[in-house]
Scaffold this motif. Structure first.
Motif: not given
Length: 240
Positions: A98-101, A153, A173, A176-177, A179-181, A210
């Motif tokens: 869920m995180q772009d990194y 992570h 959103d 994600i904001q 911090g859910t991975l 992803n």
């Protein structure tokens, strides 16, 4: 309840190790048993949910499928904990990043499981209970991942009830904001069941998809060796 249970065919608690690794896919359980374990015996074939016990680096460990979703998996979690004297269950699953990194095949170690599942929601009336893992297992997994040089992570995941559910964009959103991975489908149930029964639990995931790409079912069955090896090493540290 006497054993065998309606869902697990092992006739004795001695057939199952004190620590059980649990992928959702029973074929992944079979792959782990055949690839990593020695002196393997099959303790369950009921409903095709394969379960095996063997040895990894001289320590006894079991591996068994759980099926998909909290309602299915919780049956096995509860019966293993309650009727087979299992002390620790380590979920080894796949998840969507869920995180772009977070990249494909990165490992996620879940510190808590956000969920809207009725298994958690409403159980404590106005309280939103936070299902969390055993801290000792969590620390061991992090240390092992670090020693292995794995891309990992540590943080919260989302346990959803619907694989094809439509999460509102605003909700996604916000997750994600905050911090859910990653998103998956079982760990909230595992953490809840372990807390209820005073047992130990941990959930590890390999990112299988992803926003940009995804892997095949064969990849998901056999290729996530880093996650498997982390879990096996944690299990051997638990086995006395």
């Amino acid at each position: 309840m006497k054993i065998p249970t309606p869902h697990i065919g092992a006739k004795s608690v001695d057939e199952v190790a004190k620590t059980v690794l649990m992928p959702g896919d029973p074929l992944r359980a079979k792959y782990i048993a055949e690839t990593y374990l020695t002196d393997v015996t099959c303790f369950n074939e009921v409903r095709g949910m394969l379960g095996y016990t063997g040895y990894y680096n001289g320590k006894r460990v079991s591996v068994m499928g759980s099926g998909m979703g909290i309602p299915s998996a919780n049956i096995y979690y509860y019966e293993l904990f309650s009727f087979y004297d299992v002390e620790s269950i380590i979920r080894i699953g796949t998840a969507g990043g869920m995180q772009d990194y977070i990249g494909l095949r990165d490992v996620v170690i879940a510190t808590a499981a956000n969920t809207s599942s009725s298994i958690v929601k409403g159980k404590f009336e106005e309280i939103n209970f936070a299902p969390t893992p055993d801290f000792g297992l969590l620390i061991k997994a992090v240390e092992i991942a670090k020693d292995m040089g794995v891309s990992y992570h540590v943080g919260t995941v989302l346990s959803g009830d619907e694989f094809y559910g439509e999460l509102k964009k605003e909700t996604r959103d916000k997750l994600i904001q905050y911090g859910t991975l990653a998103g998956e489908m079982e760990s909230a149930g595992l953490y809840m069941t372990a807390r209820r029964l005073n047992k130990k639990a941990l959930a590890l995931f390999t990112i299988s998809d992803n926003a940009d790409s995804a892997e095949s079912s064969k990849d998901r069955e056999t290729s996530y060796t880093q996650m498997m090896e982390i879990a096996l090493k944690v299990a051997t540290q638990e086995e006395k």
